[in-house]
Design a protein around this motif. Structure first.
Motif, mmCIF file in Angstrom:
data_model
loop_
_atom_site.group_PDB
_atom_site.id
_atom_site.type_symbol
_atom_site.label_atom_id
_atom_site.label_comp_id
_atom_site.label_asym_id
_atom_site.label_seq_id
_atom_site.Cartn_x
_atom_site.Cartn_y
_atom_site.Cartn_z
ATOM 1 N N ASP A 68 -26.936 23.803 14.300
ATOM 2 C CA ASP A 68 -27.198 24.209 15.464
ATOM 3 C C ASP A 68 -26.480 24.261 16.100
ATOM 4 N N GLY A 69 -26.438 25.294 16.195
ATOM 5 C CA GLY A 69 -26.029 26.391 16.628
ATOM 6 C C GLY A 69 -24.370 25.759 18.591
ATOM 7 N N SER A 70 -25.287 25.121 19.020
ATOM 8 C CA SER A 70 -24.872 23.385 20.060
ATOM 9 C C SER A 70 -22.761 23.161 19.633
ATOM 10 N N GLN A 71 -23.673 23.083 18.140
ATOM 11 C CA GLN A 71 -22.763 22.090 17.657
ATOM 12 C C GLN A 71 -21.471 22.728 17.397
ATOM 13 N N ILE A 72 -21.564 24.048 17.590
ATOM 14 C CA ILE A 72 -20.283 24.860 17.014
ATOM 15 C C ILE A 72 -19.467 25.626 18.410
ATOM 16 N N PRO A 73 -17.949 24.593 17.951
ATOM 17 C CA PRO A 73 -17.556 25.111 19.587
ATOM 18 C C PRO A 73 -17.017 26.031 19.377
ATOM 19 N N LEU A 74 -17.936 27.858 19.386
ATOM 20 C CA LEU A 74 -17.299 29.082 19.582
ATOM 21 C C LEU A 74 -18.150 29.347 21.222
ATOM 22 N N THR A 75 -17.548 30.450 21.057
ATOM 23 C CA THR A 75 -18.075 31.351 22.525
ATOM 24 C C THR A 75 -17.870 32.144 22.502
ATOM 25 N N VAL A 76 -18.854 33.462 22.968
ATOM 26 C CA VAL A 76 -18.869 34.994 22.181
ATOM 27 C C VAL A 76 -18.938 35.346 23.649
ATOM 28 N N ALA A 88 -12.586 33.505 5.624
ATOM 29 C CA ALA A 88 -13.670 34.051 6.908
ATOM 30 C C ALA A 88 -14.668 33.925 6.851
ATOM 31 N N VAL A 89 -15.568 33.614 7.928
ATOM 32 C CA VAL A 89 -16.716 33.154 8.635
ATOM 33 C C VAL A 89 -17.747 34.205 8.629
ATOM 34 N N SER A 90 -19.522 33.833 7.930
ATOM 35 C CA SER A 90 -20.282 34.982 8.467
ATOM 36 C C SER A 90 -21.408 34.040 9.066
ATOM 37 N N LEU A 91 -21.724 34.583 10.193
ATOM 38 C CA LEU A 91 -22.936 33.814 10.884
ATOM 39 C C LEU A 91 -24.070 33.984 11.194
ATOM 40 N N ILE A 92 -25.113 33.328 11.620
ATOM 41 C CA ILE A 92 -26.613 34.351 11.156
ATOM 42 C C ILE A 92 -26.707 33.260 12.436
ATOM 43 N N VAL A 93 -26.800 34.335 13.411
ATOM 44 C CA VAL A 93 -27.042 33.007 14.652
ATOM 45 C C VAL A 93 -29.180 33.272 15.161
ATOM 46 N N GLU A 94 -29.385 32.293 16.089
ATOM 47 C CA GLU A 94 -30.739 32.580 16.376
ATOM 48 C C GLU A 94 -30.678 33.625 17.139
ATOM 49 N N LYS A 95 -29.708 33.100 18.664
ATOM 50 C CA LYS A 95 -29.717 33.649 19.997
ATOM 51 C C LYS A 95 -28.140 33.689 20.517
ATOM 52 N N LEU A 96 -28.372 33.912 21.336
ATOM 53 C CA LEU A 96 -27.350 34.149 22.004
ATOM 54 C C LEU A 96 -27.588 33.708 23.167
ATOM 55 N N VAL A 97 -26.899 32.610 24.203
ATOM 56 C CA VAL A 97 -27.257 32.137 25.531
ATOM 57 C C VAL A 97 -25.892 32.104 25.848
ATOM 58 N N LYS A 98 -25.856 32.406 27.987
ATOM 59 C CA LYS A 98 -25.259 33.027 28.898
ATOM 60 C C LYS A 98 -24.717 31.357 28.600
ATOM 61 N N LYS A 99 -23.572 31.550 28.787
ATOM 62 C CA LYS A 99 -22.646 30.059 29.189
ATOM 63 C C LYS A 99 -23.133 29.834 30.718
ATOM 64 N N GLN A 100 -23.312 28.847 30.968
ATOM 65 C CA GLN A 100 -23.582 28.472 32.579
ATOM 66 C C GLN A 100 -21.803 27.599 32.646
ATOM 67 N N GLY A 101 -21.683 28.228 33.947
ATOM 68 C CA GLY A 101 -20.645 27.613 34.290
ATOM 69 C C GLY A 101 -19.356 28.423 34.585
ATOM 70 N N THR A 121 -18.525 38.638 30.427
ATOM 71 C CA THR A 121 -19.926 37.244 30.161
ATOM 72 C C THR A 121 -19.681 36.719 28.937
ATOM 73 N N LYS A 122 -19.821 35.426 29.014
ATOM 74 C CA LYS A 122 -19.859 34.809 27.793
ATOM 75 C C LYS A 122 -21.155 33.642 26.989
ATOM 76 N N TYR A 123 -21.148 33.589 26.255
ATOM 77 C CA TYR A 123 -22.862 33.106 25.793
ATOM 78 C C TYR A 123 -21.707 32.105 24.710
ATOM 79 N N GLU A 124 -23.091 31.543 24.503
ATOM 80 C CA GLU A 124 -23.072 30.653 23.483
ATOM 81 C C GLU A 124 -23.940 30.645 22.109
ATOM 82 N N LEU A 125 -23.429 30.109 21.471
ATOM 83 C CA LEU A 125 -24.249 30.296 20.411
ATOM 84 C C LEU A 125 -25.554 29.523 19.935
ATOM 85 N N GLY A 126 -27.323 29.774 19.949
ATOM 86 C CA GLY A 126 -28.035 29.252 20.589
ATOM 87 C C GLY A 126 -29.052 29.407 19.561
#
Length: 111
Positions: A6-14, A98-111, A78-83
């Motif tokens: 789940d994207g919320s488990q990865i501590p990465l901001t785009v 290196a790391v390759s990510l396939i992300v379902e969506k990017l979600v605008k970070k709140q706050g 603007t900052k986004y989280e992995l969703g």
């Protein structure tokens, strides 16, 4: 080795340095061919050449590539989280991890 998480488990901001319009997300092609690249479950992958910075716990991260299955416009500075579901694939490039990510969506970070 691919890891689904789940994207919320990865501590990465785009961080979108500039606006990314829906037209800036291009279908990803297999390297060296015109064949479209898809996720393991068959969804079309999209990538952008616009400036995105990956921020981890210790600042900017290098060696990350990202594609998305549901591209959306991104606002500049603007900052986004992995969703949604993320497929995380570690690999070695010139002796570096290196790391390759396939992300379902990017979600605008709140706050």
């Amino acid at each position: 080795m691919r890891i689904k998480i789940d994207g919320s488990q990865i501590p990465l901001t785009v961080f979108a340095v500039e606006n990314v319009g829906i037209e800036d997300w291009a279908p990803k092609k297999q390297y060296g061919t015109e064949e479209m690249k898809t996720s393991p479950d068959g969804k079309q992958l999209y990538s952008t050449r616009k400036s995105l910075v990956f921020l981890g716990d210790n600042g900017a991260e290098n060696g990350i590539t990202m594609t998305v299955t549901n591209p959306e416009p991104l606002e500049e500075m603007t900052k986004y989280e992995l969703g949604g579901e993320v497929i995380f694939t570690p690999w070695v490039n010139n002796g570096r991890v290196a790391v390759s990510l396939i992300v379902e969506k990017l979600v605008k970070k709140q706050g």
